[in-house]
Enzyme design. Structure first.
Site, short mmCIF file in Angstrom:
data_model
loop_
_atom_site.label_atom_id
_atom_site.label_comp_id
_atom_site.label_asym_id
_atom_site.label_seq_id
_atom_site.Cartn_x
_atom_site.Cartn_y
_atom_site.Cartn_z
N LYS A 38 31.35 3.14 46.93
CA LYS A 38 32.19 4.00 46.10
C LYS A 38 31.34 4.68 45.03
O LYS A 38 30.17 4.33 44.82
CB LYS A 38 33.29 3.17 45.44
CG LYS A 38 32.79 2.09 44.50
CD LYS A 38 33.93 1.24 43.98
CE LYS A 38 33.41 0.14 43.05
NZ LYS A 38 34.49 -0.71 42.52
N ARG A 136 44.07 -7.32 37.58
CA ARG A 136 43.86 -5.87 37.66
C ARG A 136 44.77 -5.30 38.73
O ARG A 136 45.67 -4.52 38.44
CB ARG A 136 42.37 -5.58 37.95
CG ARG A 136 41.99 -4.14 37.83
CD ARG A 136 40.49 -3.95 37.97
NE ARG A 136 39.98 -4.34 39.29
CZ ARG A 136 38.71 -4.23 39.65
NH1 ARG A 136 37.80 -3.78 38.76
NH2 ARG A 136 38.31 -4.58 40.85
N TYR A 264 20.85 18.93 17.16
CA TYR A 264 22.16 19.26 16.60
C TYR A 264 22.54 18.37 15.43
O TYR A 264 22.23 17.16 15.42
CB TYR A 264 23.23 19.14 17.67
CG TYR A 264 23.24 20.26 18.69
CD1 TYR A 264 23.32 21.59 18.29
CD2 TYR A 264 23.16 19.99 20.05
CE1 TYR A 264 23.33 22.61 19.21
CE2 TYR A 264 23.18 20.99 20.99
CZ TYR A 264 23.25 22.32 20.57
OH TYR A 264 23.26 23.32 21.49
N MET A 313 23.50 18.53 25.61
CA MET A 313 24.12 18.60 26.94
C MET A 313 23.08 18.59 28.04
O MET A 313 23.24 17.90 29.06
CB MET A 313 24.99 19.85 27.08
CG MET A 313 25.67 19.95 28.43
SD MET A 313 26.75 21.36 28.60
CE MET A 313 28.12 20.89 27.55
#
Length: 369
Positions: A38, A136, A264, A313
């Site tokens: 997965k 779960r 930033y 990013m």
């Protein structure tokens, strides 16, 4: 091995084979191996990984969602595929592509029986999941009679397996809890088999279950993280080889004088002269902002270079003041032990699973055979 000239994720199939064979050597002789592929095979490349494991005669695959199973079928996978968390809206597609659903409560069981009947299916393989402590997904032990009643009332489905999921098999301080889960599951399987009139396959072990609870291997074991090189302990990590290495390159080197800032929000302000290297990988590639400001680091010429300021990013800046390096030099974000994804993730108190599955699909995959 060629040096990286851009950001790439190298996938080592030789390491994958080693891990598969090691885990197989730890299982009981007649126990089947289910490979969990997965989340793009834990962030690597599901098509490549599944096809390679199919060539090694793995017995089963597992994915989380129907769309992942469909993608594997489109990639040429013919081995049985268990879908661990299917949604009813996708049941017709699931049947069309010969995928096998995990059914975990009365609603989802009823819905699948209805769709299977409408699609004219007879003895379509299903897998019944029981909750033994993870809390779960899964039926409870007192649901057995209701499940049996529904299954005996139709010929559209047949139970291929009964399974559960261990909550803390990697933590030996929780051995009592895990042993209780295993015993609870054995009680469920005995009751279920007796009442249904035949014996499905049973499975409860994940990677750590394979390594720590050989008495619970049963008919199938499921391995995910182990295939990709991690054994959830320092001891077992030494027996496994990470299949993925995330590499990049130094794009530019800056001289940052005292009092200047980097990145930033001016998150880093220099108290003295430093040299920084800018690397083309960022939070859009899976290196989250939590790794910034001196927590995460990369390896440049065998030395750690800590991330300075906020992760951007598409870029990170790292401190190379004491490292002899040049623009164009290779950067290792993570790779083999001891500089593995597990070690990288520890800098922010997370786990290898998270960093591996976060690697963006825009990062180029390079196959090593």
């Amino acid at each position: 091995m060629p040096k990286a000239q851009e950001t790439v994720l190298e996938i080592d199939l030789k390491a994958l084979k080693h891990n598969f064979e090691y885990l197989k050597s730890k299982t009981q002789k007649d126990t089947k191996i289910l490979a969990v592929v997965k989340a793009f095979a834990y962030g690597s490349h599901a098509d490549i990984i599944a096809n390679y494991l199919q060539g090694l005669d793995v017995d089963y695959f597992a994915v989380a969602y129907v769309s992942e199973g469909v993608a594997l079928r489109n990639a040429g996978i013919v081995t049985p595929i268990l879908v661990l968390h299917p949604q009813a809206i996708n049941f017709k597609m699931l049947i069309e592509r010969c995928l096998e659903p995990s059914l975990y409560n009365a609603k989802i069981l009823n819905e699948f029986i209805t769709v299977a009947s409408e699609e004219g299916q007879t003895n379509y393989p299903i897998h019944i999941k029981f909750n033994t402590g993870l809390n779960r997904l899964g039926f409870e032990k007192n649901d057995v009679d209701d499940i049996i009643s529904k299954l005996k009332g139709t010929n559209s489905v047949i139970t291929k397996s009964i399974f559960s999921h261990l909550a803390a098999s990697e933590d030996l301080s929780e051995k009592e809890f895990t042993s209780h889960q295993i015993q609870n599951f054995e009680n469920i399987t005995k009751e279920f088999s007796k009442k249904i009139g035949y014996q499905p396959l049973f499975h409860i072990c994940n990677t750590s279950g394979i390594l720590n609870y050989p008495e619970a291997h049963l008919d199938i074991v499921r391995t995910g993280i182990g295939l990709y090189g991690f054994g959830n302990s320092e001891k077992e990590n030494k027996n496994l080889k990470p299949i993925a290495k995330l590499k990049s390159v130094i794009s530019q080197i800056h001289r940052v004088e005292k009092g200047q800032s980097v990145g930033y929000n001016r998150a880093y302000k220099s108290n003295a002269f430093v040299k920084t290297a800018t690397i083309p990988i960022g939070h859009a590639d899976g290196i989250g902002r939590q790794y910034g400001n001196g927590k995460g680091y990369v390896i440049i010429n065998d030395k750690p270079a800590y991330i300075i300021g906020n992760v951007c990013m598409d870029m990170i800046m790292v401190d190379i003041t004491t490292i002899d390096c040049n623009e164009g030099d290779e950067v290792i974000v993570f790779g083999n032990h001891p500089h593995s994804a597990s070690e990288f993730s520890k800098t922010t108190q997370t786990i290898s699973y998270e960093i591996l599955t976060a690697i963006s699909q825009r990062v180029k995959r390079v196959l090593l055979r």
